[in-house]
Write an enzyme that holds these catalytic residues in place. Structure first.
Site, PDB file in Angstrom:
ATOM      1  N   ALA A  83      43.046 131.903  34.922  1.00 21.16           N
ATOM      2  CA  ALA A  83      42.901 131.451  36.317  1.00 21.16           C
ATOM      3  C   ALA A  83      43.883 132.123  37.270  1.00 21.16           C
ATOM      4  CB  ALA A  83      43.025 129.931  36.436  1.00 21.16           C
ATOM      5  N   GLY A  84      44.580 133.157  36.807  1.00 19.03           N
ATOM      6  CA  GLY A  84      45.493 133.868  37.692  1.00 19.03           C
ATOM      7  C   GLY A  84      44.769 134.555  38.833  1.00 19.03           C
ATOM      8  N   ASP A  97      32.809 133.483  40.149  1.00 22.28           N
ATOM      9  CA  ASP A  97      33.096 134.456  39.098  1.00 22.28           C
ATOM     10  C   ASP A  97      32.279 134.082  37.880  1.00 22.28           C
ATOM     11  OD1 ASP A  97      34.204 136.692  37.983  1.00 22.28           O
ATOM     12  OD2 ASP A  97      36.286 136.067  38.278  1.00 22.28           O
ATOM     13  N   GLN A 112      35.158 143.582  26.990  1.00 21.50           N
ATOM     14  CA  GLN A 112      35.418 144.899  26.395  1.00 21.50           C
ATOM     15  C   GLN A 112      34.098 145.666  26.296  1.00 21.50           C
ATOM     16  OE1 GLN A 112      38.265 144.832  23.023  1.00 21.50           O
ATOM     17  NE2 GLN A 112      38.384 142.613  23.346  1.00 21.50           N
ATOM     18  N   ASP A 123      36.561 140.093  43.004  1.00 19.15           N
ATOM     19  CA  ASP A 123      36.787 141.519  42.757  1.00 19.15           C
ATOM     20  C   ASP A 123      35.503 142.284  43.054  1.00 19.15           C
ATOM     21  OD1 ASP A 123      35.096 141.147  40.513  1.00 19.15           O
ATOM     22  OD2 ASP A 123      36.814 140.724  39.227  1.00 19.15           O
ATOM     23  N   LYS A 174      41.297 143.795  44.638  1.00 16.07           N
ATOM     24  CA  LYS A 174      42.462 143.524  43.804  1.00 16.07           C
ATOM     25  C   LYS A 174      42.777 144.713  42.914  1.00 16.07           C
ATOM     26  CE  LYS A 174      40.358 141.670  39.606  1.00 16.07           C
ATOM     27  NZ  LYS A 174      40.219 140.539  38.688  1.00 16.07           N
ATOM     28  N   ARG A 189      44.262 145.408  39.070  1.00 14.60           N
ATOM     29  CA  ARG A 189      44.646 144.797  37.796  1.00 14.60           C
ATOM     30  C   ARG A 189      45.725 145.627  37.116  1.00 14.60           C
ATOM     31  NH1 ARG A 189      42.737 140.828  34.896  1.00 14.60           N
ATOM     32  NH2 ARG A 189      40.847 140.604  36.142  1.00 14.60           N
ATOM     33  N   GLU A 241      38.664 130.686   5.181  1.00 13.02           N
ATOM     34  CA  GLU A 241      37.327 131.237   4.921  1.00 13.02           C
ATOM     35  C   GLU A 241      36.262 130.186   5.252  1.00 13.02           C
ATOM     36  OE1 GLU A 241      34.998 132.457   0.898  1.00 13.02           O
ATOM     37  OE2 GLU A 241      36.968 133.427   1.195  1.00 13.02           O
TER      38      GLU A 241
END
Length: 322
Positions: free
Chosen positions: A230-231, A224, A99, A173, A196, A198, A41
């Site tokens: 880093a893939g 980016d 997200q 991308d 690409k 995903r 906490e």
């Protein structure tokens, strides 16, 4: 203008950056402590009066993301209860930004949830750098100042003569085309795009499908907003090298660099990875291939302009150093 009613506080994620920003502005860093109880906490203490002050909190929601986010929320609550006039959060790296939409059924839009949490806690303004998607600004009902890292990255390459038709800026991308186009505009280069796919079932994995644009015989500059494992960037660099690129450089605003990121970068065709210091990187993570440039001046000037009620638009411009 006097800065006597301006306060800057740092939490746990990037205190070194906050200290440099405070020094550049010409103020002392605010006095506060962050501690944890044995169960994790978080407790925040403000150790000076901030009544009637215009307060800025500098904190990136980097690893550990949830702890750093909770620190912000608790700090904001403490500041509001201590009668701060305004509370602005400087979040160079906005976590949960990936997200930002429902890509599949029953998914949350967590970046909107975080926006709601900040607003409910009492944040009056957000200052951030290179959101994963610019439209995240629309999740907020408070002012959002969205700074760009591209001018700083462009300055790095321009000073090394890496501009013109012998170079090509590459987006890893389709989603990063706008960002790549902006850097290409600064450097006066053409652009290329990595097409690409995903993986639906595996996070942080992607496969290079096709290269759109001419990269043969050219030096490529990948850009980016963030690099996590880093893939993606490593696969893109290797694909560019296989397609005939003479050299491959990479750049990003947010060096998350989690998991096997350093190994992926080290073993890839990337010659140099240029990153900003929106996320703190200790010395042992600054491998030879990584070069970090600072956002201190950018953040400092933005805070000053907000405090003085001046426009931030000049910070989006790139001046050719030559």
């Amino acid at each position: 203008m006097s800065y006597s009613n301006l306060k800057l506080f740092a939490l746990s994620s990037n205190r070194e950056l906050a200290e440099k920003v405070a020094k550049t502005i010409g103020i002392d860093l605010g006095k506060s402590t962050v501690r944890q109880f044995s169960d994790g906490e978080i407790q925040v203490n403000i150790e000076e009066s901030i009544r009637g002050q215009h307060v800025f909190i500098l904190q990136s929601t980097s690893l550990p993301v949830n702890d750093h986010l909770m620190e912000i929320l608790i700090m904001v609550d403490a500041l509001k209860r201590a009668s701060a006039e305004t509370v602005s959060v400087v979040m160079p790296y906005y976590g949960y930004a990936r997200q930002d939409r429902k890509a599949r059924s029953r998914e949350p839009i967590t970046s909107k949830l975080v926006a709601n949490m900040l607003a409910v806690a009492g944040v009056d303004r957000l200052l951030t750098v290179d959101l994963h998607a610019a439209q995240i600004q629309g999740f907020f009902d408070i002012p959002v100042d969205h700074l760009m890292g591209a001018p700083l990255i462009a300055d790095y390459f321009e000073r090394r003569g890496m501009c013109g038709s012998d170079y090509v800026v590459v987006s890893p991308d389709h989603g990063g085309v706008t960002r790549a186009r902006k850097l290409a505009q600064f450097l006066r280069t053409p652009i290329a795009i990595i097409d690409k796919r995903r993986s639906v079932n595996k996070m942080n994995t992607s496969e290079v499908m096709h290269i759109i644009g001419n990269v043969a015989g050219k030096t490529c500059i990948l850009i980016d907003d963030m690099i996590d494992t880093a893939g993606t960037i490593a696969h893109a660099a290797d694909a560019l090298a296989e397609a005939g690129a003479t050299a491959v450089y990479a750049s990003c605003t947010h060096p998350v660099l989690s998991g096997s990121a350093l190994d992926n970068i080290q073993n890839s065709a990337i010659k140099k990875l240029v990153v900003l210091d929106t996320i703190y990187l200790p010395e042992n993570r600054l491998i030879d291939k990584i070069e970090q440039i600072s956002i201190v001046d950018l953040i400092s000037e933005a805070i000053i302009r907000i405090h003085e009620k001046r426009p931030l638009s000049p910070l989006f411009e790139f001046t050719n150093p030559s």
